[in-house]
Scaffold this active site. Sequence first.
Site, short mmCIF file in Angstrom:
data_model
loop_
_atom_site.label_atom_id
_atom_site.label_comp_id
_atom_site.label_asym_id
_atom_site.label_seq_id
_atom_site.Cartn_x
_atom_site.Cartn_y
_atom_site.Cartn_z
N ARG A 50 0.81 -1.29 -0.06
CA ARG A 50 -0.02 0.13 -0.08
C ARG A 50 0.61 1.32 0.07
O ARG A 50 0.75 2.27 -0.65
CB ARG A 50 -1.05 0.16 1.31
CG ARG A 50 -1.97 1.19 1.21
CD ARG A 50 -2.80 1.17 2.40
NE ARG A 50 -3.73 -0.32 2.39
CZ ARG A 50 -4.68 -0.46 3.26
NH1 ARG A 50 -4.69 0.41 4.33
NH2 ARG A 50 -5.21 -1.55 3.11
N HIS A 96 -8.35 -3.68 -7.44
CA HIS A 96 -7.91 -2.93 -6.12
C HIS A 96 -9.23 -2.85 -5.47
O HIS A 96 -9.82 -1.87 -5.59
CB HIS A 96 -7.56 -1.46 -6.59
CG HIS A 96 -6.68 -0.94 -5.45
ND1 HIS A 96 -5.54 -1.28 -4.87
CD2 HIS A 96 -7.15 0.16 -4.81
CE1 HIS A 96 -5.24 -0.52 -4.08
NE2 HIS A 96 -6.02 0.33 -3.87
N TYR A 140 -17.86 13.49 -13.27
CA TYR A 140 -17.86 14.59 -13.89
C TYR A 140 -16.40 14.75 -14.83
O TYR A 140 -16.60 15.35 -16.05
CB TYR A 140 -18.10 15.85 -13.27
CG TYR A 140 -19.30 15.96 -12.55
CD1 TYR A 140 -20.50 15.97 -13.18
CD2 TYR A 140 -19.32 16.02 -11.04
CE1 TYR A 140 -21.65 16.17 -12.42
CE2 TYR A 140 -20.44 16.38 -10.34
CZ TYR A 140 -21.74 16.29 -11.00
OH TYR A 140 -23.22 16.51 -10.42
#
Length: 883
Positions: A50, A96, A140
Amino acid sequence: MADEQNPQLPLGDGGNGDIGPGAANILPINVEEEMRRSYLDYSMSVIIGRALPDVRDGFKPVHRRILYTMHEMGLQYNKKYTKCAKVVGQAMGQYHPHGDSAIYDALVRLAQPFSMRYPLVDGQGNFGSVDGDPPAAMRYTECRMMRVAGELLADIDQETVDFVPNYDESTYEPSVLPTRIPNLIINGANGIAVGMATNIPPHNLTEVVNAAIEMVNNPHAGLAEVLKHVQGPDFPTGGFIYGRSGIAQAYKTGRGRFLMRAKCAIENLTQGRQAIIVSEIPYQVNKNTLIKRIAELVNDKTIDDISDVRDESDRDGMRIVIELKRGAEPQIVLNQLYKHTQMQESFSMIFLAVVNGQPRELSLPDAIRHFIDHRIDVVRRRTAFLLRKAREREHILIGYQIALDHLDQVIRIIRGSNSRADARENLFQFFSGKTITVGDQALKGVTLDPAKYAIDPATLIAPTLTLSYRQIDAILELQLYRLTQLSIDELLKELADVRDRIAEYESILASEKKLRSVIVKELEAIRKDYGDERRTEIIDEAAELKLEDLIADEQVAVTVSHQGYLKRTPISTYRQQRRGGQGRTGMKTRDEDFVSQLIVESTHAYLLCFTNTGRVYWLKVYEIPDVGAAGKGKSIQSLLSLQPGETVRTILGVRNLEEEGKYIFFATRNGTVKKTPLKDFSNVMSRGIIAIGLDEEDELVGARITDGKQIVFLATHEGMAIRFDEEDVRSMGRPARGVRGIELGKNDYVVGIAVTPKERKNENGVSCPCLILSVTENGYGKRTDVDEYRLQSRGGKGVINVKTTARNGKVSSIQLVDETSELMIISQYGKIIRIDTKTIREAGRSTQGVKLLTLEEDDKVAAAVVIPPEEAKQEQENGTLLQ
């Protein structure tokens, strides 16, 4: 654990020998060992999976998975944009299994040109700004890969890296990307793991690639060779790296600190007015926060010379305008901004990355070397893959060549066969040299010569050349137009080309030098396509221009009001008057305020400000505002970080805090004295330090600088005084409380301290008188020779100093004077008078003195200070003293 009723029964036994369901599967464990093992597993998961990047491709798993997802989706730099939500969903579902916000945040950072030196994602829409504005929601925004990102994924389909199962083993993902660029170094990385962190600055691609080429050609190259190419970090926001010291050491050890500065220019606005223009700011600094901080410093009066701050940034670039007041020195304001804002910021490098599954701190040459090793492995695996594919193609093309040489027989066999499978088997038998029957016709099989087709006999399974089933399948699928002479020539030309490539691949795999030359050529192509100029300029450290450099070294009068207003004024402002004059206004004060202290010192001196609580603060005289003789001044709270309830009692001017053989001698209200070496106060701290330990209900009255061998004079409010040898008081540390200096009477307290030398002789060896000037509350004063006061041991009751009455009042202050001294007296209402002390009558100890200053009925003397004789002499020569 045993049952409480029957210690011999295992847990869950009800006493009848029956064990509950599942109890047989319960195993006792040691909680401490389980916690240690589980936390270690968690730590390694965070470190490897990570928080830390891989040294080979410079990616954490989330970034690697995002780019691989975009690669699978075909989002190359020349293709259309796709919604970020689609990419995030695909990455989360396939590779993931974490929160979508974490994936989107990582994707956004890859697209931010102010975060990445070489952005890897081409974003369309709002992806945040250097002002700290958040990006728009993923539904968006749209994205695709940048062209340079394709270099990170180049050759990934050629078995260059290992693929591992994804989280649910439904598909496979690359364990590392076969990057052609040293992404870890050029884009940097940061992350916090368990017990460790990484913070790698970005660098210039051209410089790093040049260093990599150097190390590829010379595997034994070290830090010296690398530093010939890599100057230092190269941040996406530009700016300066201030100072070259430490760069080589940081790259050698993997840890270091770089000082970043904003890039500024000075512009002339109008006549006498200038502005500082900030065009680039340090890496990871929020522009909006920076502007707010500058505004706060202006409002708090920390920086006085700024009149306006505004942001004029637009699509053409950054532009922060800091307008200066008329007459302000831009370089000094810049130094203040560097000190108090993020216009100067440090970057602490920790070059930590995952190497072979383990976190390691790396030097810059080691990091480049690991990238080169990765490239060697990738190129070797790619070459082996291409060699295998070329040999497979050669095998098919040889089959075509053989078929074309026996085209009539091949066509006859195919036309005479009943099915594809029948034709396949007949062709195999025919080219194995066996006689076959096609329809009602017998065909004699052929035996082929390997030499004719340039085939190495060692590669043959059988002694003679035969066609394989793969070749026969390819022949059966051969299209009729390929039987034209042009197509036949093309096939033969392709076969020659394939054989040339095979020879090239074999030579690469056989030669380490040739393999490295391939890597160099690819690095040169990367440099040509993506290399650019440095954005961050490295400048040498230079001595900062301080305000002190621009301030004339002159004597000034520093006044402090009772409510804490401070100012400085040239002492030439106050004209000399005759004894008994009306004085002049030296500071405008409010009705409830009055002047409490006055001191004369050089503008370049340190002011040691001792407070009533026994603490000391440092202040440069030039830092005190010059507001004119009648100005109110500046609050001392804005100049010193005083604690609640603290007031300044004594200010001493010192040019050299490290001077040996010098002491600070203290006297408190309750008659305690102490001396401490001056060098104990040389560590200047803005928050102040303890100068003397005080008992409850005691406070500091005064402090003087001595050489440790002087005579100390203490005077009290009720008119008593004592004179003793300073050597009676041993040197003590700062926190010490001291010893008794004088035994006080009822309601009495110490009002002043003076020190005199033991030997009082002038330059000609003639004994000089040393006089104590005592000033009372009602404006009276007298001079008395110190020899009038007999020398005593410290701690005594002393002798009479002034005969105090209702006419002259109690003793307000004392000063040490001689025949050349001049005196400044200031009243609580702000009246100031300047007197030649030789006009004051010399009198004995038990006298009331003469009037020095005419006061109003309710006014009192606040302070009296002696002006240095050399300053008075200089003013007299300049004609500024008025009689």
